[in-house]
Design a protein around this motif. Structure first.
Motif, short mmCIF file in Angstrom:
data_model
loop_
_atom_site.label_atom_id
_atom_site.label_comp_id
_atom_site.label_asym_id
_atom_site.label_seq_id
_atom_site.Cartn_x
_atom_site.Cartn_y
_atom_site.Cartn_z
N MET A 283 0.81 -1.21 0.00
CA MET A 283 0.00 0.00 0.00
C MET A 283 0.85 1.27 0.00
SD MET A 283 -3.22 0.42 -0.27
CE MET A 283 -4.76 -0.48 -0.30
N ASP A 284 2.02 1.21 0.62
CA ASP A 284 2.83 2.43 0.66
C ASP A 284 3.52 2.67 -0.68
OD1 ASP A 284 4.28 0.14 1.10
OD2 ASP A 284 5.57 0.96 2.67
N LEU A 285 3.77 1.60 -1.45
CA LEU A 285 4.32 1.75 -2.80
C LEU A 285 3.16 1.66 -3.79
CD1 LEU A 285 7.05 2.19 -4.14
CD2 LEU A 285 7.21 -0.28 -4.46
N ASN A 286 2.31 2.68 -3.74
CA ASN A 286 1.03 2.68 -4.45
C ASN A 286 0.76 4.12 -4.86
OD1 ASN A 286 -1.83 2.92 -4.89
ND2 ASN A 286 -2.18 1.06 -3.70
N ASP A 287 0.60 4.35 -6.16
CA ASP A 287 0.47 5.74 -6.60
C ASP A 287 -0.77 6.44 -6.03
OD1 ASP A 287 -1.39 4.39 -8.15
OD2 ASP A 287 -0.60 5.05 -10.08
N ALA A 288 -1.82 5.66 -5.68
CA ALA A 288 -3.01 6.28 -5.11
C ALA A 288 -2.77 6.75 -3.68
CB ALA A 288 -4.18 5.30 -5.13
N VAL A 289 -1.83 6.13 -2.99
CA VAL A 289 -1.52 6.52 -1.62
C VAL A 289 -0.47 7.63 -1.61
CG1 VAL A 289 -0.57 5.72 0.58
CG2 VAL A 289 -2.17 4.28 -0.70
N SER A 290 0.54 7.49 -2.48
CA SER A 290 1.63 8.48 -2.44
C SER A 290 1.31 9.71 -3.29
CB SER A 290 2.93 7.84 -2.91
OG SER A 290 2.79 7.32 -4.23
N ILE A 291 1.01 9.52 -4.56
CA ILE A 291 0.81 10.67 -5.44
C ILE A 291 -0.56 11.31 -5.23
CG2 ILE A 291 0.64 11.43 -7.84
CD1 ILE A 291 2.65 9.24 -8.58
N ALA A 292 -1.62 10.50 -5.27
CA ALA A 292 -2.97 11.07 -5.17
C ALA A 292 -3.21 11.71 -3.82
CB ALA A 292 -4.02 10.01 -5.45
N ALA A 293 -2.56 11.18 -2.78
CA ALA A 293 -2.72 11.77 -1.45
C ALA A 293 -1.89 13.03 -1.27
CB ALA A 293 -2.33 10.75 -0.39
N GLY A 294 -1.09 13.38 -2.28
CA GLY A 294 -0.33 14.62 -2.24
C GLY A 294 1.01 14.52 -1.56
N ALA A 295 1.44 13.29 -1.22
CA ALA A 295 2.72 13.15 -0.53
C ALA A 295 3.91 13.23 -1.47
CB ALA A 295 2.74 11.82 0.24
N SER A 296 3.69 12.96 -2.76
CA SER A 296 4.80 12.95 -3.69
C SER A 296 4.28 13.20 -5.09
CB SER A 296 5.54 11.60 -3.63
OG SER A 296 4.71 10.56 -4.08
N GLU A 297 5.22 13.23 -6.05
CA GLU A 297 4.87 13.28 -7.46
C GLU A 297 5.59 12.14 -8.17
OE1 GLU A 297 3.51 13.85 -10.19
OE2 GLU A 297 1.89 15.14 -9.53
N GLY A 298 5.53 12.14 -9.50
CA GLY A 298 6.07 11.02 -10.25
C GLY A 298 7.51 10.71 -9.94
N GLU A 299 8.35 11.73 -9.84
CA GLU A 299 9.77 11.52 -9.61
C GLU A 299 10.02 10.86 -8.25
OE1 GLU A 299 13.99 14.00 -9.95
OE2 GLU A 299 12.06 15.06 -9.99
N GLU A 300 9.30 11.33 -7.22
CA GLU A 300 9.46 10.74 -5.89
C GLU A 300 8.94 9.30 -5.85
OE1 GLU A 300 9.52 15.10 -5.60
OE2 GLU A 300 8.06 13.70 -6.45
N PHE A 301 7.84 9.05 -6.56
CA PHE A 301 7.30 7.70 -6.63
C PHE A 301 8.33 6.76 -7.26
CE2 PHE A 301 5.00 4.35 -8.93
CZ PHE A 301 4.29 3.77 -7.89
N ALA A 302 8.96 7.19 -8.34
CA ALA A 302 9.98 6.36 -8.99
C ALA A 302 11.15 6.10 -8.07
CB ALA A 302 10.45 7.04 -10.27
N ARG A 303 11.57 7.11 -7.33
CA ARG A 303 12.69 6.93 -6.40
C ARG A 303 12.34 5.91 -5.33
NH1 ARG A 303 17.47 6.94 -7.16
NH2 ARG A 303 17.21 4.92 -6.21
N ALA A 304 11.12 6.00 -4.78
CA ALA A 304 10.69 5.05 -3.75
C ALA A 304 10.62 3.64 -4.31
CB ALA A 304 9.34 5.48 -3.19
N ALA A 305 10.11 3.49 -5.54
CA ALA A 305 10.00 2.16 -6.15
C ALA A 305 11.38 1.54 -6.35
CB ALA A 305 9.25 2.25 -7.47
N ILE A 306 12.32 2.34 -6.81
CA ILE A 306 13.68 1.83 -7.04
C ILE A 306 14.36 1.51 -5.71
CG2 ILE A 306 15.98 2.52 -7.84
CD1 ILE A 306 14.52 3.94 -10.19
N ASP A 307 14.16 2.35 -4.70
CA ASP A 307 14.74 2.07 -3.38
C ASP A 307 14.18 0.77 -2.81
OD1 ASP A 307 16.24 4.37 -3.50
OD2 ASP A 307 14.93 5.54 -2.19
#
Length: 287
Positions: free
Chosen positions: A203-227
């Motif tokens: 759930m934490d590596l989920n664009d609806a939780v991270s991006i849609a909730a306003g915690a990050s954008e595409g670049e931050e989502f990609a960084r989290a996924a790679i980490d």
């Protein structure tokens, strides 16, 4: 009734027998596009209003979701095709009748499907056992009618549950559940009858939780996924793991974000010992 705290057998991950994946892979990666439909006016009474802007109608919020089935999903499919990755779709069954071209595209690609209920606006909170049994049965029958296939997995709409959900999912002949977010490997779930496992759905590596909730954008989502990938890949040398990419076409399928998903998939594909699998493949191998 099985008490919630008794559903899962506690087993510290480093102390378990070693899990093996096909060809000795370190990491199983499954990519889960959530292809959903949200009712403009929900048909069932609900403890939560799906549309945050009042007074209704909330044209803005509905339209942002509707983008996924009109535009975003096609961009996402083309990208996954380019990487040779089969998706495992978290599917609102109503999409099959409302957007038949989307269904045809899923079936023609031989993508896997698990049910996300009929609509993502029909929550299970507060349902009686019979009401929830009927909702699950409706999805099982809908998928058989739409595809001729048996429904293999279940993810409750909007992650809404009752204490009976695992028992009713197993009773319906479904093999795996995505309602639990407690582990990096598949795990068995105690149910009244039959057999059920949990597949890791982060759930934490989920664009609806991270991006849609306003915690990050595409670049931050990609960084989290790679980490996350780097950590699980390293750990998988001694005890193989599972990584789930939970995606939404109306979010990651936007033109300003899709390139970040491209970067993530390309990065993962450059590594040896990664099994790009579907939910059913992971469940079958584990069982």
């Amino acid at each position: 009734m099985i008490r919630p705290e008794e559903r899962l057998i506690h087993a510290p991950l480093p102390l378990r027998p070693k899990l093996t994946w096909p060809s000795g892979a370190r990491l199983a990666v499954w990519v889960c596009p959530n292809i959903e439909h949200y009712e403009f006016i929900p048909a069932l009474p609900s403890p939560r209003d799906p549309w945050p802007r009042a007074p209704h109608p909330d044209i803005l919020s509905y339209s942002l979701k509707d983008y996924g089935n009109r535009a975003g999903v096609w961009r996402l499919m083309e990208l996954m095709d380019a990487h040779g990755i089969r998706g495992t779709v978290s599917f609102s069954m109503a999409v099959g009748d409302m957007f038949p071209e989307v269904l045809d595209a899923i079936l023609s690609r031989d993508w896997d499907v698990f049910s996300h209920g009929l609509y993502n606006t029909r929550y299970h909170w507060g349902m009686s056992e019979e009401e929830e049994r009927a909702e699950i049965a409706a999805s099982v029958e809908a998928w058989r009618r739409l595809s001729g296939q048996r429904l293999r997995g279940w993810f409750s709409p909007a992650a809404s549950n009752t204490l009976n959900t695992p028992d009713l999912v197993a009773e319906a002949g479904i093999d795996y559940l995505c309602d639990l977010y407690h582990d990096d490997q598949p795990t068995p779930i105690r149910v009244r009858s039959g057999r059920l496992i949990s597949l890791p759905y982060q759930m934490d590596l989920n664009d609806a939780v991270s991006i849609a909730a306003g915690a990050s954008e595409g670049e931050e989502f990609a960084r989290a996924a790679i980490d996350a990938f780097d950590t699980l890949y390293a750990e998988g040398e001694t005890q193989p793991r599972v990584l789930c990419l939970a995606l939404h076409p109306y979010i990651i399928g936007r033109p300003h974000r899709v390139r970040y998903l491209d970067e993530v998939l390309a990065y993962m594909r450059r590594h040896e010992g990664v099994w790009f699998a579907t939910g059913a493949e992971i469940a079958d191998w584990y069982l």
